[in-house]
Write an enzyme that holds these catalytic residues in place. Sequence first.
Site, PDB file in Angstrom:
ATOM      1  N   CYS A 164       7.572  -1.052  -4.721  1.00 48.08           N
ATOM      2  CA  CYS A 164       7.821  -0.451  -3.418  1.00 48.08           C
ATOM      3  C   CYS A 164       8.833  -1.306  -2.658  1.00 48.08           C
ATOM      4  O   CYS A 164       8.655  -2.518  -2.535  1.00 48.08           O
ATOM      5  CB  CYS A 164       6.510  -0.349  -2.641  1.00 48.08           C
ATOM      6  SG  CYS A 164       6.717   0.011  -0.888  1.00 48.08           S
ATOM      7  N   GLU A 165       9.879  -0.680  -2.163  1.00 45.26           N
ATOM      8  CA  GLU A 165      10.914  -1.458  -1.498  1.00 45.26           C
ATOM      9  C   GLU A 165      10.501  -1.920  -0.099  1.00 45.26           C
ATOM     10  O   GLU A 165      11.168  -2.766   0.497  1.00 45.26           O
ATOM     11  CB  GLU A 165      12.212  -0.659  -1.400  1.00 45.26           C
ATOM     12  CG  GLU A 165      12.161   0.545  -0.485  1.00 45.26           C
ATOM     13  CD  GLU A 165      13.492   1.283  -0.422  1.00 45.26           C
ATOM     14  OE1 GLU A 165      13.789   1.844   0.635  1.00 45.26           O
ATOM     15  OE2 GLU A 165      14.219   1.298  -1.430  1.00 45.26           O
ATOM     16  N   HIS A 166       9.411  -1.373   0.422  1.00 49.73           N
ATOM     17  CA  HIS A 166       8.978  -1.759   1.764  1.00 49.73           C
ATOM     18  C   HIS A 166       8.144  -3.042   1.765  1.00 49.73           C
ATOM     19  O   HIS A 166       8.212  -3.827   2.711  1.00 49.73           O
ATOM     20  CB  HIS A 166       8.169  -0.626   2.394  1.00 49.73           C
ATOM     21  CG  HIS A 166       8.941   0.647   2.540  1.00 49.73           C
ATOM     22  ND1 HIS A 166       8.371   1.896   2.407  1.00 49.73           N
ATOM     23  CD2 HIS A 166      10.259   0.853   2.784  1.00 49.73           C
ATOM     24  CE1 HIS A 166       9.291   2.824   2.568  1.00 49.73           C
ATOM     25  NE2 HIS A 166      10.445   2.224   2.798  1.00 49.73           N
ATOM     26  N   HIS A 167       7.327  -3.232   0.710  1.00 49.60           N
ATOM     27  CA  HIS A 167       6.447  -4.400   0.673  1.00 49.60           C
ATOM     28  C   HIS A 167       6.589  -5.226  -0.608  1.00 49.60           C
ATOM     29  O   HIS A 167       5.927  -6.247  -0.762  1.00 49.60           O
ATOM     30  CB  HIS A 167       4.979  -3.961   0.812  1.00 49.60           C
ATOM     31  CG  HIS A 167       4.700  -3.219   2.083  1.00 49.60           C
ATOM     32  ND1 HIS A 167       4.667  -1.845   2.140  1.00 49.60           N
ATOM     33  CD2 HIS A 167       4.450  -3.669   3.334  1.00 49.60           C
ATOM     34  CE1 HIS A 167       4.403  -1.473   3.385  1.00 49.60           C
ATOM     35  NE2 HIS A 167       4.272  -2.548   4.132  1.00 49.60           N
ATOM     36  N   GLN A 205       8.772   6.449  -3.832  1.00 49.48           N
ATOM     37  CA  GLN A 205       8.450   7.463  -4.835  1.00 49.48           C
ATOM     38  C   GLN A 205       9.277   8.727  -4.650  1.00 49.48           C
ATOM     39  O   GLN A 205       9.681   9.371  -5.626  1.00 49.48           O
ATOM     40  CB  GLN A 205       6.955   7.791  -4.775  1.00 49.48           C
ATOM     41  CG  GLN A 205       6.503   8.762  -5.858  1.00 49.48           C
ATOM     42  CD  GLN A 205       5.008   9.002  -5.833  1.00 49.48           C
ATOM     43  OE1 GLN A 205       4.234   8.108  -5.471  1.00 49.48           O
ATOM     44  NE2 GLN A 205       4.579  10.186  -6.205  1.00 49.48           N
ATOM     45  N   HIS A 233      -0.267   3.560  -4.918  1.00 48.43           N
ATOM     46  CA  HIS A 233       0.544   2.519  -4.291  1.00 48.43           C
ATOM     47  C   HIS A 233      -0.343   1.376  -3.815  1.00 48.43           C
ATOM     48  O   HIS A 233      -1.250   1.578  -3.000  1.00 48.43           O
ATOM     49  CB  HIS A 233       1.318   3.105  -3.103  1.00 48.43           C
ATOM     50  CG  HIS A 233       2.350   4.108  -3.494  1.00 48.43           C
ATOM     51  ND1 HIS A 233       3.711   3.884  -3.343  1.00 48.43           N
ATOM     52  CD2 HIS A 233       2.237   5.342  -4.042  1.00 48.43           C
ATOM     53  CE1 HIS A 233       4.382   4.938  -3.779  1.00 48.43           C
ATOM     54  NE2 HIS A 233       3.510   5.845  -4.202  1.00 48.43           N
TER      55      HIS A 233
END
Length: 273
Positions: A164-167, A205, A233
């Site tokens: 996940c590119e956010h976390h 995703q 996730h």
Amino acid sequence: MTPSHSDLLVESLSKLEASQNQTNGKVDPGNPAGNHVSIGTPRIHEGYGFRPPSGISTPLIASTTSTSENLVPDSHGLGWPATSEEKAAREKKLAEAVRTILDCIGEDPDREGLLKTPERYAKAVMWMTKGYEDRLADVINDAVFMEDHDEMVLVRDIDISSLCEHHLVPFTGKIAIAYIPNKLVLGLSKLARIAETFSRRLQVQERLTKQVAIAIQEAIKPRGVAVVMEATHLCMTMRGVQKPGSITTTSCMLGCFRTQQKTREEFLTLIKR
């Protein structure tokens, strides 16, 4: 001389690489053509994450553009392909950053259990993001075949894992890919390899699902492409809202899968069997 399927594939994917280096349909006023700017100018990753052609092992593609107009790797991404010296430098820089993280959370980077963790993690991250160094023309190679088949081709239950590119934590699941040929078919393993290529990048995703569909559409121009992905996730299960067991489903329908309800329903029925 009539161009081969491989030549047509390389040309099509090269055009796709250029056209999709725009920010999800938004045009940068300072760069209306959507091209990457030179190294050293701050840029964010754009579009669908295709890498521009570069390097001695890249298939030669005739181009009428000048050298200054050619796409180049941006300063925030991995260029393709990286030399062994570049990879070593990146791993060293990553390892130093991991030591800083360990120190910031109150750990001792020099204790026995963590002594080699920075180097191990650096190598792991480079592997988990190795999709940045892959070009679809090379992934698909020459596995495009003429075949008089006009019914659905479906590969389902393809295991997928990405970051996940956010976390920067993993999400894992399965993806189903279907298309209806238009005289050309792909080698079945290439469907899984395309999904693998895009999953080995920092992702969300929704974008991953769309990238896979568009790549297949551009590679063989089928009558339609359908992709459905289900994933769990860790950013939802081990932190934040903490909801273990939750599943996220995304889909992308192109061509006849979008316009024809019966075709779409057939696909959705087959992947649930």
